[in-house]
Scaffold this active site. Structure first.
Site, PDB file in Angstrom:
ATOM      1  N   MET A  71      24.400   8.584   2.261  1.00 44.46           N
ATOM      2  CA  MET A  71      24.238   9.959   2.911  1.00 44.46           C
ATOM      3  C   MET A  71      24.555   9.737   4.430  1.00 44.46           C
ATOM      4  O   MET A  71      25.205  10.398   5.155  1.00 44.46           O
ATOM      5  CB  MET A  71      22.944  10.510   2.804  1.00 44.46           C
ATOM      6  CG  MET A  71      22.647  11.915   3.207  1.00 44.46           C
ATOM      7  SD  MET A  71      24.013  13.196   2.265  1.00 44.46           S
ATOM      8  CE  MET A  71      23.187  13.754   1.011  1.00 44.46           C
ATOM      9  N   GLU A 114       0.879  -1.165  -0.044  1.00 42.91           N
ATOM     10  CA  GLU A 114      -0.117   0.171  -0.099  1.00 42.91           C
ATOM     11  C   GLU A 114       0.952   1.249   0.073  1.00 42.91           C
ATOM     12  O   GLU A 114       0.315   2.297  -0.532  1.00 42.91           O
ATOM     13  CB  GLU A 114      -0.941   0.348   0.993  1.00 42.91           C
ATOM     14  CG  GLU A 114      -1.855  -0.966   1.073  1.00 42.91           C
ATOM     15  CD  GLU A 114      -1.715  -2.470   1.514  1.00 42.91           C
ATOM     16  OE1 GLU A 114      -0.179  -2.787   2.012  1.00 42.91           O
ATOM     17  OE2 GLU A 114      -2.710  -3.157   1.693  1.00 42.91           O
ATOM     18  N   PHE A 154     -11.226  -7.676  13.428  1.00 37.00           N
ATOM     19  CA  PHE A 154     -10.207  -8.227  12.822  1.00 37.00           C
ATOM     20  C   PHE A 154      -9.951  -7.227  11.656  1.00 37.00           C
ATOM     21  O   PHE A 154     -10.654  -6.578  11.062  1.00 37.00           O
ATOM     22  CB  PHE A 154     -10.670  -9.360  11.890  1.00 37.00           C
ATOM     23  CG  PHE A 154      -9.712  -9.839  10.979  1.00 37.00           C
ATOM     24  CD1 PHE A 154      -8.211 -10.175  11.338  1.00 37.00           C
ATOM     25  CD2 PHE A 154      -9.636 -10.101   9.579  1.00 37.00           C
ATOM     26  CE1 PHE A 154      -7.126 -10.762  10.508  1.00 37.00           C
ATOM     27  CE2 PHE A 154      -8.778 -10.585   8.707  1.00 37.00           C
ATOM     28  CZ  PHE A 154      -7.457 -10.889   9.136  1.00 37.00           C
ATOM     29  N   GLN A 155      -8.698  -6.900  11.472  1.00 41.19           N
ATOM     30  CA  GLN A 155      -8.151  -5.780  10.419  1.00 41.19           C
ATOM     31  C   GLN A 155      -8.933  -4.257  10.806  1.00 41.19           C
ATOM     32  O   GLN A 155      -9.228  -3.531   9.926  1.00 41.19           O
ATOM     33  CB  GLN A 155      -8.410  -6.224   9.028  1.00 41.19           C
ATOM     34  CG  GLN A 155      -7.557  -7.421   8.694  1.00 41.19           C
ATOM     35  CD  GLN A 155      -7.214  -7.544   7.160  1.00 41.19           C
ATOM     36  OE1 GLN A 155      -8.163  -7.406   6.505  1.00 41.19           O
ATOM     37  NE2 GLN A 155      -5.883  -8.051   6.934  1.00 41.19           N
ATOM     38  N   LYS A 196     -17.810  -1.009   5.704  1.00 37.88           N
ATOM     39  CA  LYS A 196     -18.000  -1.921   4.659  1.00 37.88           C
ATOM     40  C   LYS A 196     -19.683  -2.004   4.619  1.00 37.88           C
ATOM     41  O   LYS A 196     -19.928  -2.117   3.530  1.00 37.88           O
ATOM     42  CB  LYS A 196     -17.642  -3.312   5.222  1.00 37.88           C
ATOM     43  CG  LYS A 196     -17.902  -4.336   4.138  1.00 37.88           C
ATOM     44  CD  LYS A 196     -16.946  -5.879   4.341  1.00 37.88           C
ATOM     45  CE  LYS A 196     -17.081  -6.932   3.401  1.00 37.88           C
ATOM     46  NZ  LYS A 196     -16.440  -8.029   3.538  1.00 37.88           N
TER      47      LYS A 196
END
Lengths: 586, 179
Positions: free
Chosen positions: A482, A52, A114-115, A164
């Protein structure tokens, strides 16, 4: 026209109404209804990424190269948290992105489902605005408002979190006419009296300097055109931040190069010694100012910015002008012409003579070699071999990024995509994918370091799947360059964990992704190899093996001012240049 | 070389001032979290904060924040607040003209005999109302400037002060104009 449909269908409908052609995303349980809606239509094309974070960077690259809003679709919980780095990146660099996240059904919110995560809570400080949609009735308005907020004023990322059950719910969709947030009205026109005052100061200035930034690029191509006109009209020198490169053409003699920590000798000295600073669309970032109490001590400062909170944040300015760069520049050009003003010729002659002296110092010079590829040389060759093409450059973060900024001469805005504010390693490859998607026929090169690019290497798979022939030009020095440079300067050369053991074979890695791998180790082979890379119509990983010990100069060390730069060939040891206090700083 | 940073040095030249800001916001979920998160995220101080919906039809709430900082920081706070999408207006009540600032406190005092009588007598002097009374305790309601409430509480301390609940400061400008 209003239509009855599900929340998931509304998402697609709103995206299409907003002119979104591509959405970057990754499916999951809490967004399945939206993916189902995507499956059943052809208006909006979904680009499957591999992480993502990559989706958000791709959307950023897409946005920065087109001026449109980038769009992302991810699931709840880990989908949303993985997007957080990209959101923060877009906030720091003011990039318009709308990220739609799935959420667990409304009745489960707060139950540690969940999630589940508190997406609006987590993303509140890293977005320009965010929404949790709790009713199907507000969904159409929120979706359109999100695009409006992302793109207007100082652009930024907006999150729309959709549970949802809302995606399944049926409601009436219509494109709203009214904008609910009455308090949100970015100011575009600058105060005319202040602009007049600015133009008067410009006419009287003896040592003026334009200092421009990403605000010009964000304001649109018109702002760049007007800036060029004003710079030509006045005859003043111009420098820019990392974010503003390309707004003014680098090939022009009035261009002094980038300023700041790794800016040119002439840009930083001019900034230090100028008597009038005209800052347009930049924000006095710490990488630019160096030591604040010694920052351009003798100058009168004009600051044009669309965001009032950027003004007087770090540096007190004399003439603040709140407005959009293009609008203000238009007024400035008009007033300059109407007033028949001319810059002070004699003073300008002396100022330019001084600037040419600084320029003659050739601060970007490096000792080239015929045995080993110097990273600066690699970028110079890349520039020479790609400058006449339709080329877009993205970068990762580190030495290679600074060398790209120093040695690649950008002529146009929207051609340079780099993570400036947040400094996100792993930005370049997904950003390049977004750029390539928007410009299928163009040459898109990610100038990368081997450490950075590995952070989002999985996106190679995305490039291959969607036939996006991005070129990853890896300056491979086997170090986090760097980090190594700072350890050399600040920590007695104790290179703690900055050397990468067990690097992959980048050629084989490319081949494993069904892409093309090219390795180049000798300066003599470089042109041929770059030519080959350009010719290939597939994604390429170009493993350019460069000098491991090269450092990026000029450099303003911590705690020093613009007139205290270090140069690569100066006798001064870098270790002596930084005080004990300086070592504490970032 | 002096110890300075690529980051702005803490501004020491300017003095710290206390300001009262009135902020009109859309009363929507999360708006208070946005305001508070801005203060904590950017390291600003909150001395007092009150919030309530004030215009029900328009769903507008008024937040009154008492904060401290140098003039440059105060300007930043105002600008950062105004940048939030649901924020309509920010007015600095300390500098925008004469304004009235008030606070309400409920003060519970328990005791018998002479201290109890003394508490009641002082409450009268402070124009504090008795809103609950038992044989062994009082609850006083007192309204006024914070300093007045502060001194009332200090006086109650030896007289059996049990606990205090305060609203924090609300402010409004004098004269016919609204903000």
């Amino acid at each position: 026209m209003s239509k009855d449909m599900t929340g998931a269908e509304m998402v697609i409908e709103a995206l299409a109404d907003q002119g979104v052609q591509h959405v970057f995303g990754y499916p999951g349980g809490a967004v399945l209804p939206i993916y189902d809606a995507i499956f059943q239509q052809e208006k909006v094309r979904h680009i499957l990424v591999r992480h993502e974070q990559g989706a958000v960077h791709a959307a950023e690259g897409y946005a920065r190269s087109t001026g449109k809003v980038g769009c992302v679709l991810v699931t709840s919980g880990p989908g949303a948290t993985n997007a957080v780095t990209g959101l923060t990146d877009a906030l720091c660099d003011s990039i318009p992105v709308v990220v739609i996240t799935g959420q667990v059904p409304t009745h489960l919110i707060g139950n540690d489902a969940f999630q589940e995560c508190d997406t609006v809570g987590i993303t509140r400080p890293c977005t320009k605005h965010n929404y949790l949609v709790k009713s199907i009735d507000e969904l159409p308005r929120v979706l359109h408002e999100a695009f409006h907020i992302a793109a207007s004023g100082r652009p930024g990322p907006v999150v729309v979190d959709i549970p949802k059950d809302i995606q399944f719910a049926k409601g009436t969709y219509s494109k709203p006419r009214e904008f609910a947030h009455q308090g949100y009205r970015p100011k575009l026109k600058g105060d005319l009296n202040r602009i007049k005052q600015a133009v008067e100061l410009m006419a009287r200035a003896k040592r003026p300097l334009f200092y421009t930034g990403g605000g010009i690029v964000n304001s649109g191509p018109n702002a760049s055109t007007l800036l060029r006109e004003l710079v030509k009209l006045t005859g003043f020198p111009i420098t820019s931040t990392l974010m503003g490169l390309g707004a003014y053409q680098a090939s022009d003699p009035q261009w002094l190069g980038m300023l700041g920590m790794h800016g040119t000798w002439e840009a930083n000295w001019a900034m230090h010694d100028c008597d009038l600073m005209i800052c347009i669309g930049a924000r006095f970032d710490d990488r630019i100012t160096g030591r604040l109490d010694a920052f351009s001590p003798g100058s009168t400062k004009i600051h044009v910015d669309i965001d009032p909170s950027s003004i007087n944040k770090n540096v007190k300015v004399d003439v603040p002008i709140i407005g959009d760069c293009a609008h203000v520049l238009e007024d400035m050009v008009r007033l300059w012409r109407a007033g028949g003003v001319q810059a002070d010729k004699k003073a300008m002659g002396e100022w330019w003579k001084q600037i040419e002296k600084w320029r003659a110092r050739k601060s970007l010079a490096y000792r080239n070699s015929d045995k080993i590829i110097k990273p600066q040389y690699a970028i110079q060759r890349l520039y020479e071999l790609t400058k006449d093409r339709d080329t877009y450059i993205t970068t990762e973060v580190g030495q290679h990024q600074m060398w790209a900024a120093q040695f690649y001469g950008f002529q146009e805005p929207n051609r340079w995509m780099t993570s400036g504010g947040l400094g996100t390693m792993g930005y370049g490859l997904p950003a390049a994918i977004g750029v390539q998607l928007a410009h299928l026929k163009s040459l898109v090169v990610d100038i990368a370091g081997e450490a950075s690019v590995l952070m989002n290497m999985q996106e190679m798979s995305t490039a291959v799947q969607h036939r996006l022939p991005v070129k990853i030009f890896v300056l491979n020095n086997q170090y986090m360059g760097m980090v190594r440079q700072w350890q050399e300067l600040l920590h007695g050369g104790r290179y703690a964990e900055s050397y990468t053991h067990s690097l992959p074979d980048f050629v084989k890695l490319a081949e494993a992704y069904h892409a093309v791998g090219i390795r180049c180790e000798k300066p003599g082979d470089l042109d041929g190899a770059i030519g080959e890379m350009i010719k290939v119509d597939r994604p390429v990983i170009f493993d350019c093996v460069v000098d491991q010990n090269e450092n990026c100069f000029p450099m303003i060390p911590s705690g020093r001012a613009h007139n205290e730069m270090l140069l690569g060939d100066s006798g001064e040891s870098v270790e002596d240049a930084i005080t004990e206090e300086g070592k504490m700083l970032v | 070389m002096s110890s300075t940073s690529h980051y702005p040095a803490a501004p020491t030249a300017q003095g710290i001032e206390t300001r009262t800001l009135s902020v009109i916001v859309d009363n929507e979920p999360g708006v208070l979290a946005r305001v508070i998160g801005l203060f904590s995220g950017r390291g600003y101080n909150i001395d007092s904060l009150t919030v309530s919906e004030t215009e029900h039809q328009k769903h507008l709430s008024r937040i009154t924040i008492v904060t401290r900082g140098t003039p440059m920081v105060i300007e930043q706070i105002k600008n950062q607040l105004e940048r939030l999408v649901p924020v309509h207006r920010v007015v600095d009540m300390t500098v925008s003209g004469p304004a009235i600032q008030r606070e309400l406190a409920m003060v519970k005092v328990a005791g018998k005999g002479e201290p109890r009588v003394e508490a009641l007598r002082l409450a009268d002097a402070f124009r504090a109302r008795v809103i609950d009374a038992g044989t062994e305790s009082f609850i006083f309601e007192i309204t006024g400037a914070s300093e007045k409430i502060e001194s009332f509480i200090n006086l109650m301390l030896p007289l059996g002060l049990v606990e205090v609940s305060r609203t924090g400061i609300v402010a409004i400008s004098r004269g016919p104009e609204g903000m």
